[in-house]
Design a protein around this motif. Sequence first.
Motif: not given
Length: 42
Positions: A9, A12-13, A15-17, A19-20
């Motif tokens: 997690w 994932a967080e 990577t998400n940050g 990408m954003a």
Amino acid sequence: MENSKPNYWQNAERTNGRMAMMGFFALVVNYGLFGWIIPGIF
């Protein structure tokens, strides 16, 4: 959350940050160069 993959997690967080931030940067550059946010719509 599962204990078998404790870093899933967090990864994932992160990577998400990233990408954003890349998407936001692309939006700013596109608007700065062309004056468009969504090309072809307006």
